[in-house]
Every structure is written in structure tokens, then in C-alpha cells.
Scaffold this motif. Structure first.
Motif, mmCIF file in Angstrom:
data_model
loop_
_atom_site.group_PDB
_atom_site.id
_atom_site.type_symbol
_atom_site.label_atom_id
_atom_site.label_comp_id
_atom_site.label_asym_id
_atom_site.label_seq_id
_atom_site.Cartn_x
_atom_site.Cartn_y
_atom_site.Cartn_z
ATOM 1 N N VAL A 182 -49.452 79.480 41.264
ATOM 2 C CA VAL A 182 -49.010 80.777 40.541
ATOM 3 C C VAL A 182 -47.477 80.607 41.242
ATOM 4 N N VAL A 183 -47.314 80.448 42.649
ATOM 5 C CA VAL A 183 -45.744 80.609 43.050
ATOM 6 C C VAL A 183 -44.935 79.531 42.251
ATOM 7 N N HIS A 184 -45.550 78.297 41.860
ATOM 8 C CA HIS A 184 -44.687 77.313 41.101
ATOM 9 C C HIS A 184 -44.451 78.051 39.759
ATOM 10 N N ASP A 206 -38.159 79.245 39.942
ATOM 11 C CA ASP A 206 -37.175 78.768 39.044
ATOM 12 C C ASP A 206 -37.585 77.221 38.648
ATOM 13 N N GLU A 207 -38.413 76.361 39.284
ATOM 14 C CA GLU A 207 -38.901 74.938 39.029
ATOM 15 C C GLU A 207 -39.688 75.226 37.658
#
Length: 73
Positions: free
Chosen positions: A47-49, A53-54
Motif C-alpha cells: 500500500v505504501v508503494h 511517488d515510485e
């Protein structure tokens, strides 16, 4: 985000008899090629990925985080 079976406190709240719960857990584990339940932090990292911005170039994607269970049929 399509998370698979993760080891969370939810299962503790279902009041399932231990013997039955162990049997069901083993059936689920047997269906996961990686041979274990996922961990909540593994789902959180995915989820963080997606929130970073990545993944800015990612559009309309479904991220499956399930230890290859879906591919197993």
C-alpha cells in the motif's frame, strides 16, 4: 489492492473451536504456494508503494498480495 489471507487478530474474534480452526488454517495454507499466511506489514508495504511517488506512473492496476494463491487456482 487485493490482499490474500493475512495473519491478523480477526481470526481470534471469530470464536471458532481450536480443532476446527487448525484444520481450516491448514487447508488455507495448503492452497498458498508460499506455504504460509501473509503478514499485515507485507500488505502495508504494498500500500505504501502505491501511495508513493515510485508508483506515479501506475494507472488502474490491481496489486495482488496473496503469496501466489490466486495463481494457484
Amino acid at each position: 489492492m487485493s490482499p490474500g489471507t493475512a495473519d491478523t487478530p480477526l481470526y481470534d474474534k471469530l470464536n471458532i473451536a481450536d480443532a476446527y480452526r487448525d484444520q481450516v488454517n491448514q487447508q488455507i495454507i495448503d492452497s498458498i504456494p508460499y506455504g504460509r499466511f501473509g503478514k499485515p506489514d507485507g500488505v502495508a508495504k504494498a500500500v505504501v508503494h502505491l501511495a508513493s511517488d515510485e508508483s506515479a506512473w501506475t494507472v488502474s492496476a490491481e496489486m495482488v498480495v496473496d503469496g501466489r494463491r490466486r495463481l494457484n487456482g
